[in-house]
Write a protein that holds these residues in place. Sequence first.
Motif, PDB file in Angstrom:
ATOM      1  N   VAL A 111       0.785  -1.332  -0.100  1.00  0.00           N
ATOM      2  CA  VAL A 111      -0.175   0.180   0.062  1.00  0.00           C
ATOM      3  C   VAL A 111       0.821   1.387  -0.093  1.00  0.00           C
ATOM      4  O   VAL A 111       0.735   2.110  -0.788  1.00  0.00           O
ATOM      5  CB  VAL A 111      -0.845  -0.166   1.032  1.00  0.00           C
ATOM      6  CG1 VAL A 111      -1.599   1.461   1.421  1.00  0.00           C
ATOM      7  CG2 VAL A 111      -2.119  -1.183   1.229  1.00  0.00           C
ATOM      8  N   THR A 112       1.896   1.265   0.911  1.00  0.00           N
ATOM      9  CA  THR A 112       2.779   2.569   0.858  1.00  0.00           C
ATOM     10  C   THR A 112       3.711   2.669  -0.355  1.00  0.00           C
ATOM     11  O   THR A 112       3.822   3.629  -0.734  1.00  0.00           O
ATOM     12  CB  THR A 112       3.619   2.292   2.066  1.00  0.00           C
ATOM     13  OG1 THR A 112       4.435   1.168   2.194  1.00  0.00           O
ATOM     14  CG2 THR A 112       2.710   2.503   3.555  1.00  0.00           C
ATOM     15  N   GLY A 162      -3.603  11.083   1.149  1.00  0.00           N
ATOM     16  CA  GLY A 162      -2.349  12.034   0.580  1.00  0.00           C
ATOM     17  C   GLY A 162      -1.314  12.466   1.521  1.00  0.00           C
ATOM     18  O   GLY A 162      -0.705  13.318   1.325  1.00  0.00           O
ATOM     19  N   TYR A 171       4.016  -4.264  -6.846  1.00  0.00           N
ATOM     20  CA  TYR A 171       4.341  -2.804  -6.829  1.00  0.00           C
ATOM     21  C   TYR A 171       3.992  -1.816  -7.939  1.00  0.00           C
ATOM     22  O   TYR A 171       3.984  -0.760  -7.973  1.00  0.00           O
ATOM     23  CB  TYR A 171       5.857  -2.687  -6.493  1.00  0.00           C
ATOM     24  CG  TYR A 171       6.432  -3.371  -5.468  1.00  0.00           C
ATOM     25  CD1 TYR A 171       6.017  -2.590  -4.250  1.00  0.00           C
ATOM     26  CD2 TYR A 171       7.096  -4.187  -5.530  1.00  0.00           C
ATOM     27  CE1 TYR A 171       6.464  -3.035  -2.980  1.00  0.00           C
ATOM     28  CE2 TYR A 171       7.670  -4.920  -4.095  1.00  0.00           C
ATOM     29  CZ  TYR A 171       7.145  -4.365  -3.044  1.00  0.00           C
ATOM     30  OH  TYR A 171       7.636  -4.702  -1.701  1.00  0.00           O
ATOM     31  N   MET A 217      -3.014   6.949   3.564  1.00  0.00           N
ATOM     32  CA  MET A 217      -2.454   7.172   2.303  1.00  0.00           C
ATOM     33  C   MET A 217      -3.818   7.865   1.354  1.00  0.00           C
ATOM     34  O   MET A 217      -3.236   8.393   0.534  1.00  0.00           O
ATOM     35  CB  MET A 217      -2.168   5.751   1.808  1.00  0.00           C
ATOM     36  CG  MET A 217      -0.941   5.215   2.311  1.00  0.00           C
ATOM     37  SD  MET A 217       0.651   6.261   2.179  1.00  0.00           S
ATOM     38  CE  MET A 217       0.471   7.010   3.692  1.00  0.00           C
ATOM     39  N   LEU A 218      -4.835   7.278   1.610  1.00  0.00           N
ATOM     40  CA  LEU A 218      -6.043   8.018   0.436  1.00  0.00           C
ATOM     41  C   LEU A 218      -6.088   9.383   0.824  1.00  0.00           C
ATOM     42  O   LEU A 218      -6.507  10.102  -0.218  1.00  0.00           O
ATOM     43  CB  LEU A 218      -7.197   7.110   0.877  1.00  0.00           C
ATOM     44  CG  LEU A 218      -7.387   5.812   0.463  1.00  0.00           C
ATOM     45  CD1 LEU A 218      -8.654   5.149   1.039  1.00  0.00           C
ATOM     46  CD2 LEU A 218      -7.296   5.678  -0.985  1.00  0.00           C
ATOM     47  N   ARG A 232       2.875   1.644  -3.250  1.00  0.00           N
ATOM     48  CA  ARG A 232       2.298   2.168  -4.540  1.00  0.00           C
ATOM     49  C   ARG A 232       1.532   3.604  -4.379  1.00  0.00           C
ATOM     50  O   ARG A 232       1.478   4.327  -5.382  1.00  0.00           O
ATOM     51  CB  ARG A 232       1.067   1.047  -4.696  1.00  0.00           C
ATOM     52  CG  ARG A 232       1.556  -0.182  -5.540  1.00  0.00           C
ATOM     53  CD  ARG A 232      -0.029  -0.998  -5.540  1.00  0.00           C
ATOM     54  NE  ARG A 232       0.247  -2.044  -6.312  1.00  0.00           N
ATOM     55  CZ  ARG A 232       0.106  -1.981  -7.705  1.00  0.00           C
ATOM     56  NH1 ARG A 232       0.123  -1.023  -8.593  1.00  0.00           N
ATOM     57  NH2 ARG A 232       0.420  -3.070  -8.339  1.00  0.00           N
ATOM     58  N   SER A 233       1.645   3.917  -2.974  1.00  0.00           N
ATOM     59  CA  SER A 233       1.101   5.441  -2.955  1.00  0.00           C
ATOM     60  C   SER A 233       2.368   6.413  -2.724  1.00  0.00           C
ATOM     61  O   SER A 233       2.084   7.433  -3.495  1.00  0.00           O
ATOM     62  CB  SER A 233       0.428   5.486  -1.353  1.00  0.00           C
ATOM     63  OG  SER A 233      -0.584   4.510  -1.501  1.00  0.00           O
ATOM     64  N   LEU A 234       3.507   5.916  -2.559  1.00  0.00           N
ATOM     65  CA  LEU A 234       4.468   6.845  -2.300  1.00  0.00           C
ATOM     66  C   LEU A 234       5.316   7.059  -3.382  1.00  0.00           C
ATOM     67  O   LEU A 234       6.016   8.039  -3.677  1.00  0.00           O
ATOM     68  CB  LEU A 234       5.412   6.494  -1.101  1.00  0.00           C
ATOM     69  CG  LEU A 234       4.603   6.578   0.236  1.00  0.00           C
ATOM     70  CD1 LEU A 234       5.618   6.011   1.288  1.00  0.00           C
ATOM     71  CD2 LEU A 234       4.260   7.936   0.489  1.00  0.00           C
ATOM     72  N   ALA A 251      -3.975   2.641   5.515  1.00  0.00           N
ATOM     73  CA  ALA A 251      -4.784   2.638   4.083  1.00  0.00           C
ATOM     74  C   ALA A 251      -5.506   3.986   4.164  1.00  0.00           C
ATOM     75  O   ALA A 251      -5.448   4.767   3.122  1.00  0.00           O
ATOM     76  CB  ALA A 251      -5.606   1.501   3.947  1.00  0.00           C
ATOM     77  N   GLY A 268       1.354  10.795   2.765  1.00  0.00           N
ATOM     78  CA  GLY A 268       2.632  10.529   2.487  1.00  0.00           C
ATOM     79  C   GLY A 268       3.422   9.787   3.481  1.00  0.00           C
ATOM     80  O   GLY A 268       2.992   9.037   4.331  1.00  0.00           O
TER      81      GLY A 268
END
Length: 395
Positions: free
Chosen positions: A16-17, A153, A295, A150-151, A19-21, A147, A155
């Motif tokens: 999760v982190t 934003g 990833y 991260m949604l 893909r978000s970062l 989760a 970071g």
Amino acid sequence: MASALGAVAAFVFQIVTARSLGTADFGLLAAFFSIVNVAAIGSSAVQNSVAVETAAAPRSGGTGLRRQIPTDALVIGVGGGLLVAALAPWIADALGANLSVVFAAAATIPLSFLFASFVGRVQGSGRAAAAVGWSTASLVLRVLFVAPLMLLGLGVGGAAGAVLAATGIATIGAALAARSVPGPTRTIFTGDGATIVTITVALAWLTSADVFFLRMLAPADVAGSYASVAVLVKAAFILPSTLSLYLLPRFARNRGHSRLTWLGVGVSVLASAGVSLLLLVIFAVAGGPIIDLLYGPAYASAVSLLVPVVAAYIPWIILQGLLIQLIADASRLAAVSLCAAVVVQALAFVRFLPDVAFALTAFGVLGAILCAVLIVVVVAKVNRSGRSLTHEQSS
């Protein structure tokens, strides 16, 4: 089952982190974890010591004089947190991080030591399932918290906050689970206690420092790609960690019984070697699809690192299984060997980075040499214990 759930939760958190970062910020998060993990795994030194003392203590109804407040964990944890906080400006500058991220790591340290002390009591009383259950709970809570952050934003700061919150809640739960188990009468600040702390903290740093050095000495994208691979490889440590929860109290209670010791050492080493070799085969065959699935295409450069990183980590995974018995024995030779390896590792990374291939080769060779040295230490220790037991029986 609890260990498997914990491994899945750790994977989900990292995916999760990641893909978000993106690669650069994920490398920073990995550097944050290199601090937190040294504290978390280093705090398992307290857990190991408490578990050994609790397991070895005579079973009696009188517990009034035994300590309930984990003062050892408080002293070490608060001291470690203050040290990281004092070094926060330098650490933030070296990693290219915001100060708040480093302070979040500092705040996590005392909680990690308190958590470890409470889990050590539960472990030492023989309740291995409850001990691993609370460790798993802390990993699951990280996922539940990270989760939504991260949604939103938030970071790297959000991910660090999720780790801090999850550790705090898990600490409260572990304290409640340990309330019926009195603390050990002996403080960790003894020769054996200091040895256990040294062994565990040194191994924690040796298996966490790679992402820290890469963040400082390699390009940010390279460090992020390496971190994404290291996350997958280090999941193999969950097996020797779980075996430690089960075997460590039994090693402590059966010192001098060479046959039982050989059985425990054989199981832990062979299981650790088996899972690491299985991981090597899986990544060699399907590494590309795994990276793409977990990833995404942004981490395509990580594929070429999978097999070299696994190969370099094989002796370190075996080493963690080997050290269960040495921790139970509070081996001074093991502590000295690991401290020497910390210095050699730092010199090797500074010398070879940003050339990742040479750095990984040096890291793997160091692990193999250390593994061979500690196997000799284990063999000598078990043989001495067997001869002593035979002599006592003859007398």
